[in-house]
Motif scaffolding. Structure first.
Motif, PDB file in Angstrom:
ATOM      1  N   GLY A   1      37.808  50.306 -11.276  1.00  0.00           N
ATOM      2  CA  GLY A   1      36.761  50.360 -10.257  1.00  0.00           C
ATOM      3  C   GLY A   1      37.294  50.255  -8.843  1.00  0.00           C
ATOM      4  O   GLY A   1      36.692  50.769  -7.908  1.00  0.00           O
ATOM      5  N   MET A   2      38.439  49.601  -8.696  1.00  0.00           N
ATOM      6  CA  MET A   2      38.977  49.370  -7.355  1.00  0.00           C
ATOM      7  C   MET A   2      39.541  50.638  -6.729  1.00  0.00           C
ATOM      8  O   MET A   2      39.797  50.689  -5.530  1.00  0.00           O
ATOM      9  CB  MET A   2      40.067  48.295  -7.385  1.00  0.00           C
TER      10      MET A   2
ATOM     11  N   TYR B   1      37.983  53.365  -6.369  1.00  0.00           N
ATOM     12  CA  TYR B   1      36.985  54.099  -5.590  1.00  0.00           C
ATOM     13  C   TYR B   1      36.835  53.585  -4.158  1.00  0.00           C
ATOM     14  O   TYR B   1      36.835  54.394  -3.226  1.00  0.00           O
ATOM     15  CB  TYR B   1      35.652  54.164  -6.353  1.00  0.00           C
ATOM     16  N   PRO B   2      36.740  52.273  -3.968  1.00  0.00           N
ATOM     17  CA  PRO B   2      36.720  51.817  -2.565  1.00  0.00           C
ATOM     18  C   PRO B   2      37.970  52.269  -1.819  1.00  0.00           C
ATOM     19  O   PRO B   2      37.893  52.635  -0.643  1.00  0.00           O
ATOM     20  CB  PRO B   2      36.683  50.294  -2.693  1.00  0.00           C
TER      21      PRO B   2
ATOM     22  N   LEU C   1      39.705  55.038  -2.389  1.00  0.00           N
ATOM     23  CA  LEU C   1      39.512  56.465  -2.069  1.00  0.00           C
ATOM     24  C   LEU C   1      38.582  56.619  -0.861  1.00  0.00           C
ATOM     25  O   LEU C   1      38.825  57.442   0.010  1.00  0.00           O
ATOM     26  CB  LEU C   1      38.923  57.196  -3.277  1.00  0.00           C
ATOM     27  N   HIS C   2      37.546  55.798  -0.807  1.00  0.00           N
ATOM     28  CA  HIS C   2      36.605  55.903   0.312  1.00  0.00           C
ATOM     29  C   HIS C   2      37.268  55.488   1.624  1.00  0.00           C
ATOM     30  O   HIS C   2      36.997  56.059   2.667  1.00  0.00           O
ATOM     31  CB  HIS C   2      35.363  55.065   0.047  1.00  0.00           C
ATOM     32  N   ARG C   3      38.132  54.479   1.526  1.00  0.00           N
ATOM     33  CA  ARG C   3      38.828  54.047   2.738  1.00  0.00           C
ATOM     34  C   ARG C   3      39.742  55.169   3.238  1.00  0.00           C
ATOM     35  O   ARG C   3      39.773  55.480   4.424  1.00  0.00           O
ATOM     36  CB  ARG C   3      39.626  52.770   2.452  1.00  0.00           C
TER      37      ARG C   3
ATOM     38  N   GLU D   1      39.360  58.237   2.736  1.00  0.00           N
ATOM     39  CA  GLU D   1      38.525  59.316   3.250  1.00  0.00           C
ATOM     40  C   GLU D   1      38.081  58.995   4.681  1.00  0.00           C
ATOM     41  O   GLU D   1      38.108  59.837   5.572  1.00  0.00           O
ATOM     42  CB  GLU D   1      37.304  59.494   2.346  1.00  0.00           C
TER      43      GLU D   1
END
Lengths: 120, 445
Positions: free
Chosen positions: A52-53, A55-56, A58-60, A62
């Motif tokens: 799960g970690m 994804y945050p 990847l968003h960072r 991005e």
């Protein structure tokens, strides 16, 4: 080797995360699950990530403009977010690589002389 | 398989509960979960077993959502509920009303004191903001349970400002007096800001929250003021036939108290109704950014065509300063309402046009001002105006540069946010200079 028992230090995993993800995306556009599978494959299972970690992170990346996300559709017809590295990301990766090279070179000089590999 | 579907639904609901994870993220995580389950099932595990392992691999929901929350603090903006969980909604309303009442009463006391025969009332206008904004700051300090030390230093800052502007020997009608009256509210607004972020002034995210708060507070305040104006208008119409003499009396009591109390009420509304106005901010910027862009572009071209050397008189200079501030406000507010992950779009182009036109106008204004200074020398007014324009120019030029980089996909919107949040102390510093340094420097002229 004793797979799965070796636990890489959490801070080290965290430090590796960014260059690892960026380097995997240099190989081509990918998505979360595939990125993690690639990490497992590359580390031979030694590097365990809490999935799960990713994804945050990847968003960072991005948000920092290192990667770009786009919604697409998986072969099964599910919505899937694909990630692609940008020029900013490539530059960031090159910089990270330089830093890691320095780190491993610095340590490398010492490994040979002083520190035995555990269990070797 | 049905029970697995049900479990996935429940897991998804749990992920979404914290609201730091939005629908798209939940889709992404769910897709991951499903692929993991399929892979484990094809390795021979039962659906339930596969689900359990897949969920465990993804990690505890709390930890994931906490990480998402850290990454997307803007999403939590609407979640920042002011009242403590143990405090009922009713109590929060009472606290707010209490503070609104305090400032409403303070204004009246000051007004009555200023009317005492024989005393000078010049301080009244200058001190007006001192009866309102420190109350608002206290309100935030209380509901945010601000730690004692920053709270004490805030009290100290307000005390210094209050004492300084009141011991300064301003002769009646001096321009430094007027400058202080104009700038003091802004200085105090920064005090409110420190209280608003609970003393956490270093955090860029919290500063951005305060910028958002400022924009939305202005909107709420304008709405309340409009409503109040309608109410007062109707009241005076209704009262005219029966008690025409009572109208001015009613107004002198109602208007100042209402205006002061509304400052607190609007602030509370921003906090309580975030999700309402949050949908309004993008709409407002979408409407006004293009209009301002056109207006600024036309003005910039017009002034350039009319000749750079054209003299700006003092009133026009003031208008331009207000205009530039409004443009900056609009741009910053627009950025704050912007989803930082969205790629640059038409709105950013318009923003760039507006900012560049503003830069051109600012340079024209500065040129004219410098000419004036060269001809007539420095005055307090000119220093204040010149300083403000320089401070604005630096911000606008950098803003234009960062928007251009954003459009070229060379920088992210975050850089722009960082720049604006990082620049707040410069504004605060300049305002303080005008309030505390400029008056003595010019002998309180």
């Amino acid at each position: 080797m004793d797979r799965g028992v070796m636990n890489i230090d959490k801070d080290l995993v965290a430090a590796m995360a960014t260059p690892l993800v960026l380097a995997i995306l240099v190989e081509g556009t990918s998505y979360g699950y595939a990125i993690l599978k690639r990490v497992r494959e590359l580390s031979g299972g030694d590097l365990e990530w809490t999935d799960g970690m990713l994804y945050p992170l990847l968003h960072r990346l991005e948000r920092m403009g290192c990667i770009r996300a786009e919604w697409g559709v998986s072969p099964e017809g599910r919505r899937r977010r694909y990630y692609k590295i940008t020029e900013v990301g490539r530059a960031q990766l090159a910089e990270q690589r330089r830093q890691w090279d320095t780190a491993t070179r610095t340590l490398g000089g010492l490994w040979e002389m002083a520190v035995p590999v555990a269990g070797a | 398989m049905d029970s697995v579907e049900h479990q996935i639904d429940q897991w998804r609901a749990a992920v979404l509960r914290g609201r730091a994870v939005d629908g798209g993220d939940a889709d992404e995580l769910e897709g991951h979960l499903r692929e993991q389950i399929e892979e484990l099932e094809s390795a021979g595990l039962s659906g339930d077993e596969a689900f359990l392992i897949a969920v465990k691999r993804l990690g505890e929901v709390d930890l994931i959502t906490a990480e998402f929350a850290r990454e997307h603090s803007d999403r939590l903006w609407k979640q920042l509920v002011m009242s403590h969980p143990d405090e009922s909604g009713q109590q929060a309303v009472l606290t707010m009303l209490g503070f609104a009442l305090v400032t409403a009463v303070l204004i009246q006391v000051a007004r009555l004191l200023a009317q005492v025969p024989g005393s000078s009332s010049a301080w009244f206008l200058r001190d007006l903001s001192l009866f309102v904004l420190p109350v608002l700051a206290t309100f935030f300090a209380v509901v945010r349970r601000m730690p004692l030390r920053p709270a004490v230093s805030l009290v100290g800052a307000v005390a210094v400002l209050a004492v300084a502007v009141n011991v300064f020997p301003f002769p009646p009608g001096s321009s430094t007096d007027l400058l202080v009256a104009i700038h003091l509210p802004f200085a105090l607004w920064f005090v409110v800001g420190v209280a608003y972020v609970g003393g956490d002034v270093r955090s860029a995210a919290r500063r951005m929250d305060f910028i958002r708060f400022t924009g939305e507070w202005a909107i709420y305040y304008a709405l309340i003021a409009l409503g109040g104006a309608v109410l007062l208008g109707l009241t005076s119409l209704v009262l005219t036939p029966i008690a025409p003499d009572a109208i001015p009396e009613v107004m002198t009591w109602v208007v100042p108290s209402g205006a002061a109390g509304a400052v607190v009420v609007a602030a509370w509304l921003v906090e309580e109704k975030k999700s309402v106005i949050e949908n309004l901010a993008p709409v407002l910027t979408a409407i006004f950014t293009p209009l301002f862009a056109v207006m600024l572009l036309v003005s910039a071209i017009g002034y350039l065509a009319a000749g750079v050397g054209r003299d700006f008189d003092r009133d026009l200079l003031t208008v331009f300063d207000v205009l530039l501030l409004v443009v900056l406000g609009l741009v910053v507010y627009g950025i704050s309402a912007r989803d930082t992950n969205r790629p640059a779009g038409l709105m950013d182009v318009l923003r760039l046009v507006a900012v560049i036109a503003a830069v051109v106008l600012d340079i024209l204004v500065l040129g004219s001002m410098l000419a004036r200074v060269g001809e007539f020398g420095f005055t307090a007014n000119r220093v204040a105006a010149l300083g403000l324009n320089v401070v604005l120019l630096v911000n606008l030029v950098m803003t234009a540069w960062l928007i251009a980089r954003l459009l070229a996909a060379k920088a992210s919107a975050v850089r722009l946010e960082r720049w604006q949040t990082g620049y707040l102390p410069v504004f605060a510093g300049w305002v303080l200079v005008v309030v505390l340094v400029v008056p003595p420097l010019f002998g309180f002229a």
